[in-house]
Design a protein around this motif. Structure first.
Motif, PDB file in Angstrom:
ATOM      1  N   TYR A  68       0.803  -1.216   0.000  1.00  8.05           N
ATOM      2  CA  TYR A  68       0.000   0.000   0.000  1.00  8.05           C
ATOM      3  C   TYR A  68       0.842   1.275   0.000  1.00  8.05           C
ATOM      4  O   TYR A  68       1.923   1.322   0.581  1.00  8.05           O
ATOM      5  CB  TYR A  68      -0.905   0.050   1.244  1.00  8.05           C
ATOM      6  N   VAL A  70      -0.005   4.854   1.509  1.00  7.24           N
ATOM      7  CA  VAL A  70      -0.988   5.478   2.384  1.00  7.24           C
ATOM      8  C   VAL A  70      -0.793   6.989   2.306  1.00  7.24           C
ATOM      9  O   VAL A  70       0.227   7.514   2.749  1.00  7.24           O
ATOM     10  CB  VAL A  70      -0.855   4.986   3.844  1.00  7.24           C
ATOM     11  N   SER A  72      -1.738  10.860   3.329  1.00  4.08           N
ATOM     12  CA  SER A  72      -2.136  11.539   4.578  1.00  4.08           C
ATOM     13  C   SER A  72      -2.108  10.560   5.740  1.00  4.08           C
ATOM     14  O   SER A  72      -3.071  10.440   6.496  1.00  4.08           O
ATOM     15  CB  SER A  72      -3.522  12.165   4.437  1.00  4.08           C
ATOM     16  N   ASN A  76      -5.558  11.766   7.883  1.00  6.30           N
ATOM     17  CA  ASN A  76      -6.754  11.061   7.433  1.00  6.30           C
ATOM     18  C   ASN A  76      -6.275   9.945   6.507  1.00  6.30           C
ATOM     19  O   ASN A  76      -6.335  10.092   5.293  1.00  6.30           O
ATOM     20  CB  ASN A  76      -7.685  12.044   6.705  1.00  6.30           C
ATOM     21  N   ARG A  78      -5.465   7.204   3.956  1.00  7.77           N
ATOM     22  CA  ARG A  78      -6.199   6.648   2.827  1.00  7.77           C
ATOM     23  C   ARG A  78      -5.276   5.705   2.063  1.00  7.77           C
ATOM     24  O   ARG A  78      -4.425   6.134   1.294  1.00  7.77           O
ATOM     25  CB  ARG A  78      -6.697   7.740   1.903  1.00  7.77           C
ATOM     26  N   ILE A  80      -3.917   3.134  -0.663  1.00  9.37           N
ATOM     27  CA  ILE A  80      -4.103   2.836  -2.090  1.00  9.37           C
ATOM     28  C   ILE A  80      -3.246   1.612  -2.392  1.00  9.37           C
ATOM     29  O   ILE A  80      -2.036   1.612  -2.111  1.00  9.37           O
ATOM     30  CB  ILE A  80      -3.654   4.019  -2.967  1.00  9.37           C
ATOM     31  N   GLU A 109      -5.549  10.946  -9.822  1.00  4.35           N
ATOM     32  CA  GLU A 109      -5.837  11.595  -8.549  1.00  4.35           C
ATOM     33  C   GLU A 109      -4.629  12.426  -8.149  1.00  4.35           C
ATOM     34  O   GLU A 109      -3.504  11.942  -8.160  1.00  4.35           O
ATOM     35  CB  GLU A 109      -6.115  10.530  -7.481  1.00  4.35           C
ATOM     36  N   THR A 111      -2.280  14.470  -5.460  1.00  3.54           N
ATOM     37  CA  THR A 111      -1.896  14.283  -4.065  1.00  3.54           C
ATOM     38  C   THR A 111      -1.578  15.634  -3.448  1.00  3.54           C
ATOM     39  O   THR A 111      -1.154  16.557  -4.137  1.00  3.54           O
ATOM     40  CB  THR A 111      -0.659  13.371  -3.950  1.00  3.54           C
TER      41      THR A 111
END
Length: 137
Positions: A68, A70, A72, A76, A78, A80, A109, A111
């Motif tokens: 993954y 991650v 933030s 928070n 998140r 991916i 997306e 960042t």
């Protein structure tokens, strides 16, 4: 590989130092001129500086392991999956983003710029995991 990369960036304290210097200058100016308005402004600025110092500030950054990315990670989180990322692209889309994640389905997306390390480090970390960072200048 079992190699975990963590990038953490603590909040800057330059705002506190700048406002503290401004408060000191206002208090000195008020004492030299005898102006009550400048003194009041200096004390109000001092109160705002103290409030800013005591307010909680979150750490920015990312975490990358074998599976993954991650975003933030300390605010928070998140996650991916690395298997979902086709590549990452350096972009100047806005003032808040400098890296775009391009997924295998074609979507992109942006960042948050405060979460990402410098480009050279990001290229190295992602290359170890088989993900290219493109458009590096």
């Amino acid at each position: 590989m079992n190699d975990v990369y963590e990038y953490r960036r603590a909040p800057n304290r330059w705002v506190v130092w700048l406002s503290a210097a401004a408060v000191i200058l206002l208090i000195v100016a008020a004492s030299l001129t005898g102006s009550d308005e400048l003194a009041l402004l200096g004390w109000a600025g001092g109160a705002l500086t103290l409030f800013w110092m005591m307010a909680p500030k979150r750490v920015a950054g990312i975490r990358v392991d074998d599976d993954y990315l991650v975003l933030s990670a300390w605010r928070n989180p998140r996650p991916i999956r690395l298997d979902d990322i086709a590549y990452m692209r350096v972009t100047e889309a806005s003032a808040e983003t400098d890296i775009a994640i391009v997924y295998k389905d074609g979507s992109e997306e942006g960042t948050f710029i405060g979460d990402m390390p410098d480009i050279e480090t990001l290229v190295e970390v992602m290359a170890k995991r088989g993900i290219a960072v493109r458009d590096v200048y």
